[in-house]
Write a protein that holds these residues in place. Structure first.
Motif, PDB file in Angstrom:
ATOM      1  N   ASP A  21      -2.368   4.943   3.983  1.00  0.00           N
ATOM      2  CA  ASP A  21      -2.560   3.862   3.018  1.00  0.00           C
ATOM      3  C   ASP A  21      -2.615   2.525   3.744  1.00  0.00           C
ATOM      4  O   ASP A  21      -3.546   1.760   3.585  1.00  0.00           O
ATOM      5  N   PRO A  26       2.190   0.251  -0.500  1.00  0.00           N
ATOM      6  CA  PRO A  26       1.609   1.586  -0.530  1.00  0.00           C
ATOM      7  C   PRO A  26       1.825   2.269  -1.879  1.00  0.00           C
ATOM      8  O   PRO A  26       2.789   2.013  -2.574  1.00  0.00           O
ATOM      9  N   GLN A  29       2.378   9.059  -3.310  1.00  0.00           N
ATOM     10  CA  GLN A  29       1.478  10.201  -3.452  1.00  0.00           C
ATOM     11  C   GLN A  29       2.276  11.434  -3.876  1.00  0.00           C
ATOM     12  O   GLN A  29       3.323  11.726  -3.306  1.00  0.00           O
TER      13      GLN A  29
END
Length: 155
Positions: A21, A26, A29
């Motif tokens: 990222d 960020p 995920q």
């Protein structure tokens, strides 16, 4: 042949994916997203993520905005950190691991000291390579001499 476990190899891939990222904020995920991005099965990714979070090199948050992130910058996470998170202490042989008591002949073995020395060297080498280093392009890690880069740009 000395070889990394498959799970340790996959853990480096997953951590690299989390590091890709590269933004100031960020985006977490999920295991499913990481599975899709890496081609690894979701159960494997989930299992590895549990080890990485437990070791403190990745974080996890639940909820709709949840997912996994690196706990530190890629420059502050070493390959040794990742391997140890998944496989435990780095040890080439049973007697190399200071916590192991599985060798019956260790007190009589003439090579025990040598294996410990080798194990220390391998562990030190893995501790000098960061996650960021693993992600660099080969030409970034080992730049060409000025004479070669000039010749390439002229051609």
């Amino acid at each position: 042949m000395i070889r990394l476990s498959r799970m340790a190899d996959y853990a480096v891939v997953i951590m690299s994916r989390l590091a890709m990222d590269g933004t100031d904020a960020p985006v977490p995920q999920s295991a499913l997203q990481l599975s899709d991005a890496t081609g690894l099965s979701q159960p494997t990714v989930s299992k590895i993520l549990k080890h990485l979070v437990k070791a403190g090199i990745a974080t996890s948050a639940r909820g709709s905005q949840g997912g996994h992130l690196l706990a530190r910058l890629p420059t502050a996470i070493t390959v040794a950190d990742i391997i140890e998170a998944v496989d435990g202490p780095i040890a080439l042989t049973d007697c190399s691991d200071h916590h192991s008591t599985s060798c019956d002949i260790e007190k009589l073995c003439p090579t025990s000291k040598g294996w410990k020395k080798l194990n220390h060297a391998v562990k030190q080498a893995l501790a000098t390579v960061t996650l960021a280093d693993m992600m660099m392009e080969p030409w970034e890690q080992f730049p060409l001499p000025a004479s070669r880069t000039t010749a390439l740009s002229v051609a």
